[in-house]
Design an enzyme around this catalytic site. Sequence first.
Site, PDB file in Angstrom:
ATOM      1  N   PRO A 194     -17.050  12.029   7.107  1.00 57.21           N
ATOM      2  CA  PRO A 194     -15.915  11.546   7.663  1.00 57.21           C
ATOM      3  C   PRO A 194     -15.889  12.257   9.169  1.00 57.21           C
ATOM      4  CG  PRO A 194     -15.346  13.232   5.818  1.00 57.21           C
ATOM      5  CD  PRO A 194     -17.021  12.617   5.827  1.00 57.21           C
TER       6      PRO A 194
ATOM      7  N   TYR B  86     -16.409   8.124  20.319  1.00 57.96           N
ATOM      8  CA  TYR B  86     -15.355   8.591  19.278  1.00 57.96           C
ATOM      9  C   TYR B  86     -14.191   7.184  19.274  1.00 57.96           C
ATOM     10  CZ  TYR B  86     -12.134  10.945  16.561  1.00 57.96           C
ATOM     11  OH  TYR B  86     -11.155  11.298  15.592  1.00 57.96           O
TER      12      TYR B  86
HETATM   13  P1  FAD Z   1     -13.669   0.853  -0.045  1.00 53.60           P
HETATM   14  O1  FAD Z   1     -12.648   1.383   0.579  1.00 53.60           O
HETATM   15  O2  FAD Z   1     -14.544   2.185  -1.198  1.00 53.60           O
HETATM   16  O3  FAD Z   1     -13.322  -0.090  -1.245  1.00 53.60           O
HETATM   17  C1  FAD Z   1     -14.061  -0.866  -2.302  1.00 53.60           C
HETATM   18  C2  FAD Z   1     -13.460  -1.260  -3.128  1.00 53.60           C
HETATM   19  O4  FAD Z   1     -14.351  -1.972  -4.145  1.00 53.60           O
HETATM   20  C3  FAD Z   1     -12.498  -0.316  -4.137  1.00 53.60           C
HETATM   21  O5  FAD Z   1     -11.079  -0.738  -4.030  1.00 53.60           O
HETATM   22  C4  FAD Z   1     -13.069  -0.311  -5.353  1.00 53.60           C
HETATM   23  O6  FAD Z   1     -12.358   0.113  -6.447  1.00 53.60           O
HETATM   24  C5  FAD Z   1     -13.834  -1.713  -5.551  1.00 53.60           C
HETATM   25  N1  FAD Z   1     -14.989  -1.827  -6.460  1.00 53.60           N
HETATM   26  C6  FAD Z   1     -15.836  -0.979  -6.736  1.00 53.60           C
HETATM   27  N2  FAD Z   1     -16.544  -1.298  -7.454  1.00 53.60           N
HETATM   28  C7  FAD Z   1     -16.478  -2.710  -7.945  1.00 53.60           C
HETATM   29  C8  FAD Z   1     -16.765  -3.312  -8.939  1.00 53.60           C
HETATM   30  N3  FAD Z   1     -17.743  -3.284  -9.670  1.00 53.60           N
HETATM   31  N4  FAD Z   1     -15.906  -4.733  -9.141  1.00 53.60           N
HETATM   32  C9  FAD Z   1     -14.961  -4.899  -8.347  1.00 53.60           C
HETATM   33  N5  FAD Z   1     -14.536  -4.075  -7.281  1.00 53.60           N
HETATM   34  C10 FAD Z   1     -15.243  -2.984  -7.330  1.00 53.60           C
HETATM   35  N6  FAD Z   1     -13.020   6.390   8.016  1.00 53.60           N
HETATM   36  C11 FAD Z   1     -12.557   5.987   9.143  1.00 53.60           C
HETATM   37  O7  FAD Z   1     -13.064   5.231   9.724  1.00 53.60           O
HETATM   38  N7  FAD Z   1     -11.589   6.978   9.972  1.00 53.60           N
HETATM   39  C12 FAD Z   1     -11.327   7.954   9.309  1.00 53.60           C
HETATM   40  O8  FAD Z   1     -10.626   8.960   9.623  1.00 53.60           O
HETATM   41  C13 FAD Z   1     -11.907   8.260   7.953  1.00 53.60           C
HETATM   42  N8  FAD Z   1     -11.567   9.579   7.081  1.00 53.60           N
HETATM   43  C14 FAD Z   1     -12.118   9.508   5.931  1.00 53.60           C
HETATM   44  C15 FAD Z   1     -11.662  10.915   5.151  1.00 53.60           C
HETATM   45  C16 FAD Z   1     -11.935  10.936   3.977  1.00 53.60           C
HETATM   46  C17 FAD Z   1     -11.610  12.208   3.183  1.00 53.60           C
HETATM   47  C18 FAD Z   1     -12.675  10.028   3.242  1.00 53.60           C
HETATM   48  C19 FAD Z   1     -13.147   9.987   1.805  1.00 53.60           C
HETATM   49  C20 FAD Z   1     -13.223   8.826   3.797  1.00 53.60           C
HETATM   50  C21 FAD Z   1     -12.883   8.602   5.375  1.00 53.60           C
HETATM   51  N9  FAD Z   1     -13.153   7.399   5.971  1.00 53.60           N
HETATM   52  C22 FAD Z   1     -12.769   7.272   7.344  1.00 53.60           C
HETATM   53  C23 FAD Z   1     -13.973   6.581   5.383  1.00 53.60           C
HETATM   54  C24 FAD Z   1     -13.342   5.177   4.771  1.00 53.60           C
HETATM   55  O9  FAD Z   1     -12.133   5.496   4.005  1.00 53.60           O
HETATM   56  C25 FAD Z   1     -14.241   4.105   4.386  1.00 53.60           C
HETATM   57  O10 FAD Z   1     -15.261   3.818   5.095  1.00 53.60           O
HETATM   58  C26 FAD Z   1     -13.424   2.907   3.938  1.00 53.60           C
HETATM   59  O11 FAD Z   1     -12.602   3.076   2.643  1.00 53.60           O
HETATM   60  C27 FAD Z   1     -14.305   1.709   3.723  1.00 53.60           C
HETATM   61  O12 FAD Z   1     -13.780   0.523   3.090  1.00 53.60           O
HETATM   62  P2  FAD Z   1     -14.576  -0.314   2.221  1.00 53.60           P
HETATM   63  O13 FAD Z   1     -13.721  -1.559   2.121  1.00 53.60           O
HETATM   64  O14 FAD Z   1     -15.962  -0.860   2.667  1.00 53.60           O
HETATM   65  O15 FAD Z   1     -14.918   0.459   0.673  1.00 53.60           O
HETATM   66  C1  PHB Z   2      -7.721  11.826   8.650  1.00 49.85           C
HETATM   67  O1  PHB Z   2      -7.866  11.753   7.416  1.00 49.85           O
HETATM   68  O2  PHB Z   2      -6.796  11.968   9.348  1.00 49.85           O
HETATM   69  C2  PHB Z   2      -9.275  11.880   9.396  1.00 49.85           C
HETATM   70  C3  PHB Z   2     -10.183  12.131   8.832  1.00 49.85           C
HETATM   71  C4  PHB Z   2     -11.438  12.110   9.534  1.00 49.85           C
HETATM   72  C5  PHB Z   2     -11.319  12.245  10.652  1.00 49.85           C
HETATM   73  C6  PHB Z   2     -10.325  12.245  11.461  1.00 49.85           C
HETATM   74  C7  PHB Z   2      -9.052  11.981  10.935  1.00 49.85           C
HETATM   75  O3  PHB Z   2     -12.568  12.501  11.394  1.00 49.85           O
END
Ligand code: FAD
Ligand code: PHB
Length: 388
Positions: A292, A383
Site C-alpha cells: 500500500p 504518485y
Molecule cells: P477487492 O476490493 O479485494 O474486491 C474483490 C471482491 O471479490 C471482494 O468483495 C470479495 O469479497 C469478492 N470475492 C472474493 N472471492 C470471491 C468468490 N469466490 N466469489 C465471489 N466474490 C468473491 N489502494 C489505493 O489505490 N490507494 C490506497 O491508498 C490504498 N490503501 C490501502 C491500504 C490498505 C491497508 C490496504 C489493505 C489496501 C490499500 N489499497 C490502496 C489497495 C486497494 O484497497 C485494493 O487494491 C482494491 O480494493 C482492489 O479492488 P478489487 O475490486 O480489485 O478487489
Molecule cells: C490511507 O488509507 O489513507 C492510505 C493508505 C496508503 C497510502 C496512502 C493513504 O499510501
Amino acid sequence: MRTQVAIIGAGPAGLLLGQLLHKNGIDNVILERQTADYVLGRVRAGVIEQVTMDLLDEAGVGARMHQDGLIHDGVQICVDGVRHRLSFKELTGKSVMVYGQTEITKDLMDGRVAAVAPTVYSAQDVTLHDFFGDNPRVSYRAEGRGHEIACDFIAGCDGFHGISRKSVPPGLISAYERVYPLGWLGLLSDTPPVSEELIYVRHATGFALCSMRSPTRSRYYIQCSLAEDVEAWPDERFWEELKPRLDDEARDRLVTGPSIEKSIAPLRSFVAEPLRFGRLFLAGDAAHIVPPTGAKGLNLAASDVRYLSRALIEHYQEKSADGLEHYSARALARVWKAERFSWWMTMTLHRISDNPFDQKLQLAELDYLFRSPAAATAFAENYVGLPY
Ligand code: FAD
Ligand code: PHB
C-alpha cells in the site's frame, strides 16, 4: 439466467466495471461472496489519482466525491524527525484526492441500485465453466439453491483470494511475487488529522503514515511484524509507538482518541500474467497486488477496468476484437510501472533489513529525492498516476 458479462466480485473493480458497461447498454450480473455490509465495512484505500476520479465521473458516481473528497496538491515525507514537502502541483500540474474506498464503494453500490442492475450478494461456491469456448457459464449457490448464468464473457474482479485466477490451468499463467517480512497496523479514529497533507514517515524504528478520511477523521499506520496480533495492540500502545516516529511539530499536534477500526495488512507485490484466458479477463487485485505504500492498488483496479470496459464496448458497439486482444498487454504495462513505484517506496521507507548498508542507501535515495528536481518530478509523476 443469461447476461452479456458475468462479473465476479463487488469490490471497486467489479462495481466500476458493472457501472461503465451498464452506461453503455451492456448487460451484466455481479456475483459477490460476501454481504453488501461486509464489503462496505472493509477500511482500505484512501488516495485516488486524477484518472480514477475521471473514471468515477464517467460512471456517473462522482458527485459525492467532489463534494466530500479532499484535494491534495502535495505530500510530506519525514525522515528521522525532519519533514520535507513535495508539491505535485508544481512538479506535474496535477493533484490527488483523499476519499475513502468505503465511500467509493458506497457510491458505486448506490449507482447500481439506481440503475436496477442485478447483484447477487452472499453467492457461494462460485464456479467458472468453459471460458475457453464460445459459451462460458458461471454457477453458484444462493439461498440454498444452485443457479447458473450463461454469458459472453467473464470478468474476474474477485481480489487476490478469489476463484477466477485459481480457475486458470496452472501451466497457462505465470506469477511474479515478492513478499515483504512486515505488515501495516492501521487505526481509524474520529480525531482531526495531524497535518493537512499525508505524512509518510521513515524512521530508524520503522515506517509510519499519517493519513485521513476527512477534516475530523484520521487514518494512521505503523509498520509491524507479520506475527503481530491486532488484539495485542490496545489504542494506547498504538499511539505510544507512533509518537516517537513523528517530527516535533506533528507530535505536538497529534490528537489521540479511541479507534473506530484497527487491522493488520500484509505487504506483498504480485503480478499474474497474462490477464486474458479465452473469454475470461482478470482485473484489479485478482491479477496483481502492490504494497500500500504507493497508494496504487485501487487506482490500478480502476485503470484495468478502464481498458477492459472500453474493450468490451468496442466489441459490442463496433464489432472490433482489437481492444480485447490488447487488454492484457495494455493493462500490464501500467501495472508494472506501479509495481516498480510501490516496491521502491516500500524499500525506501520501511525498516526491512538490519544491514546498515541498506539503511545508508535509503537515506541516500531520500536525500537525492529532496535535492534533485528531476528525482522529485519522477516521484510526483508516479504518485499522481501515470497517463493511460
Ligand atoms: P477487492 O476490493 O479485494 O474486491 C474483490 C471482491 O471479490 C471482494 O468483495 C470479495 O469479497 C469478492 N470475492 C472474493 N472471492 C470471491 C468468490 N469466490 N466469489 C465471489 N466474490 C468473491 N489502494 C489505493 O489505490 N490507494 C490506497 O491508498 C490504498 N490503501 C490501502 C491500504 C490498505 C491497508 C490496504 C489493505 C489496501 C490499500 N489499497 C490502496 C489497495 C486497494 O484497497 C485494493 O487494491 C482494491 O480494493 C482492489 O479492488 P478489487 O475490486 O480489485 O478487489
Ligand atoms: C490511507 O488509507 O489513507 C492510505 C493508505 C496508503 C497510502 C496512502 C493513504 O499510501
